[in-house]
Design a protein around this motif. Structure first.
Motif, PDB file in Angstrom:
ATOM      1  N   HIS A  84      -3.185  -4.020  -5.905  1.00 14.38           N
ATOM      2  CA  HIS A  84      -4.334  -3.107  -5.969  1.00 14.38           C
ATOM      3  C   HIS A  84      -5.580  -3.641  -5.284  1.00 14.38           C
ATOM      4  O   HIS A  84      -6.540  -2.906  -5.105  1.00 14.38           O
ATOM      5  CB  HIS A  84      -4.664  -2.795  -7.435  1.00 14.38           C
ATOM      6  CG  HIS A  84      -5.130  -3.992  -8.209  1.00 14.38           C
ATOM      7  ND1 HIS A  84      -4.281  -4.990  -8.632  1.00 14.38           N
ATOM      8  CD2 HIS A  84      -6.361  -4.357  -8.625  1.00 14.38           C
ATOM      9  CE1 HIS A  84      -4.960  -5.904  -9.286  1.00 14.38           C
ATOM     10  NE2 HIS A  84      -6.217  -5.558  -9.293  1.00 14.38           N
ATOM     11  N   ARG A  85      -5.581  -4.908  -4.931  1.00 15.88           N
ATOM     12  CA  ARG A  85      -6.760  -5.484  -4.277  1.00 15.88           C
ATOM     13  C   ARG A  85      -6.307  -6.544  -3.279  1.00 15.88           C
ATOM     14  O   ARG A  85      -5.533  -7.429  -3.621  1.00 15.88           O
ATOM     15  CB  ARG A  85      -7.692  -6.119  -5.311  1.00 15.88           C
ATOM     16  CG  ARG A  85      -8.990  -6.674  -4.699  1.00 15.88           C
ATOM     17  CD  ARG A  85      -9.855  -7.370  -5.740  1.00 15.88           C
ATOM     18  NE  ARG A  85     -10.283  -6.441  -6.779  1.00 15.88           N
ATOM     19  CZ  ARG A  85     -10.020  -6.592  -8.074  1.00 15.88           C
ATOM     20  NH1 ARG A  85      -9.301  -7.617  -8.489  1.00 15.88           N
ATOM     21  NH2 ARG A  85     -10.463  -5.704  -8.956  1.00 15.88           N
ATOM     22  N   LYS A  86      -6.801  -6.452  -2.064  1.00 17.77           N
ATOM     23  CA  LYS A  86      -6.387  -7.402  -1.033  1.00 17.77           C
ATOM     24  C   LYS A  86      -6.916  -8.796  -1.353  1.00 17.77           C
ATOM     25  O   LYS A  86      -8.107  -8.966  -1.625  1.00 17.77           O
ATOM     26  CB  LYS A  86      -6.914  -6.969   0.341  1.00 17.77           C
ATOM     27  CG  LYS A  86      -6.390  -7.834   1.483  1.00 17.77           C
ATOM     28  CD  LYS A  86      -6.826  -7.295   2.831  1.00 17.77           C
ATOM     29  CE  LYS A  86      -6.242  -8.138   3.959  1.00 17.77           C
ATOM     30  NZ  LYS A  86      -6.613  -7.618   5.297  1.00 17.77           N
ATOM     31  N   HIS A  97      -1.619  -1.407  -0.096  1.00 20.66           N
ATOM     32  CA  HIS A  97      -2.366  -1.040  -1.299  1.00 20.66           C
ATOM     33  C   HIS A  97      -1.609  -0.080  -2.212  1.00 20.66           C
ATOM     34  O   HIS A  97      -0.917   0.824  -1.764  1.00 20.66           O
ATOM     35  CB  HIS A  97      -3.691  -0.380  -0.901  1.00 20.66           C
ATOM     36  CG  HIS A  97      -4.518   0.037  -2.077  1.00 20.66           C
ATOM     37  ND1 HIS A  97      -5.283  -0.857  -2.796  1.00 20.66           N
ATOM     38  CD2 HIS A  97      -4.689   1.251  -2.665  1.00 20.66           C
ATOM     39  CE1 HIS A  97      -5.889  -0.217  -3.776  1.00 20.66           C
ATOM     40  NE2 HIS A  97      -5.550   1.060  -3.729  1.00 20.66           N
ATOM     41  N   SER A 140       0.218  -6.504 -10.067  1.00 20.08           N
ATOM     42  CA  SER A 140      -1.239  -6.580 -10.236  1.00 20.08           C
ATOM     43  C   SER A 140      -1.607  -7.784 -11.087  1.00 20.08           C
ATOM     44  O   SER A 140      -2.766  -7.960 -11.440  1.00 20.08           O
ATOM     45  CB  SER A 140      -1.772  -5.297 -10.889  1.00 20.08           C
ATOM     46  OG  SER A 140      -1.781  -4.228  -9.972  1.00 20.08           O
ATOM     47  N   TYR A 181      -0.381  -7.055   3.551  1.00 21.77           N
ATOM     48  CA  TYR A 181      -0.910  -6.432   2.334  1.00 21.77           C
ATOM     49  C   TYR A 181      -0.781  -4.920   2.435  1.00 21.77           C
ATOM     50  O   TYR A 181      -1.105  -4.312   3.454  1.00 21.77           O
ATOM     51  CB  TYR A 181      -2.381  -6.803   2.148  1.00 21.77           C
ATOM     52  CG  TYR A 181      -3.138  -5.887   1.202  1.00 21.77           C
ATOM     53  CD1 TYR A 181      -2.969  -5.988  -0.174  1.00 21.77           C
ATOM     54  CD2 TYR A 181      -4.000  -4.907   1.693  1.00 21.77           C
ATOM     55  CE1 TYR A 181      -3.654  -5.148  -1.044  1.00 21.77           C
ATOM     56  CE2 TYR A 181      -4.695  -4.066   0.833  1.00 21.77           C
ATOM     57  CZ  TYR A 181      -4.512  -4.187  -0.533  1.00 21.77           C
ATOM     58  OH  TYR A 181      -5.191  -3.348  -1.381  1.00 21.77           O
TER      59      TYR A 181
END
Length: 236
Positions: free
Chosen positions: A30-32, A44, A3, A42
């Motif tokens: 945690h975020r694309k 998650h 992250s 990707y």
């Protein structure tokens, strides 16, 4: 899986893909990202809030994202640098990382298994079998700190639970093989090898390997340095 330093990690993934055809290349975060290079998928996960969170997820959750027989785990500061150094014998093991140094005095008490045997191979930059990834959950291994008071996923697997892994029929590579796979600490065994397949940390001879920097981070720091807090201007 990360992250932090996501841009740098993507660059490390791209670099690791040179000259190698992987079954799948996965970025777990945690975020694309707004943009993701071709060939990288990707997946998650909830945000990794600190290093302890990373260690836990690596032990108990990484297997959920891997659908090949093996996974090569890399970071922004450790990745493939010599694809030509790959050896098929690496696949004879369920875990292979870089050799650890021999502890001096009371340092690194965690580098011993439950029988008092010194464990010389670990590291998060590693090749792991799918069955090893799934083992901690299936065997209900209890998550706990090592003898030095830390949560380290590689020590947890390669030292604290090495006996259980081996009892289940899995193998952790010896130093004699690991020295060809990866280099982290400049230990005598790695100095016998001209170049490794992967590296971790820019120590010793590893200083020569690439460092990726996010250009937007530099720009932000430059802009931030030009901004004075309100209290500064009020005092003037």
């Amino acid at each position: 899986m990360t992250s932090v330093k996501v841009y740098e990690t993507i660059k490390a993934l791209e670099y690791s893909m040179k000259g190698i055809e992987f079954g799948e290349v996965v970025l777990i975060t945690h975020r694309k990202p707004f943009t993701l290079p071709d060939g990288i998928t990707y997946k998650h996960t909830t945000k990794l809030t600190d290093i302890d969170c990373f260690n836990y997820k690596t032990v108990y959750e990484l297997g959920n994202y891997i659908h090949t027989d093996y996974v090569l785990l890399i970071h922004y500061d450790g990745f493939v640098v010599h694809p030509e150094k790959w050896q098929d014998q690496f696949l004879a093991y369920d875990y292979i990382g870089s050799p650890w140094p021999v502890p001096e005095g009371d340092k690194h008490r965690c580098f011993y298994d439950i029988y008092g045997n010194l464990c010389r191979v670990g590291n998060s930059i590693s090749l792991r079998s799918k069955r090893l990834l799934d083992f901690p959950r299936k065997a209900n291994l209890v998550w706990e700190k090592d003898r030095d008071g830390f949560y380290n996923e590689d020590v947890f697997l390669c030292c604290m639970n090495k006996h259980k892994i081996e009892e289940a029929g899995m193998r952790i590579a010896p130093v004699e093989v690991a020295k060809y796979f990866g280099h982290e600490h400049p230990v005598p065994e790695t100095l016998e090898v001209d170049a490794p397949f992967v590296f971790h940390k820019w120590w010793g001879r590893n200083e020569q390997y690439p460092r990726f920097e996010n250009p937007w981070t530099k720009r932000w720091l430059k802009i931030k340095g030009m901004i004075r807090p309100f209290s500064f201007w009020r005092q003037r």
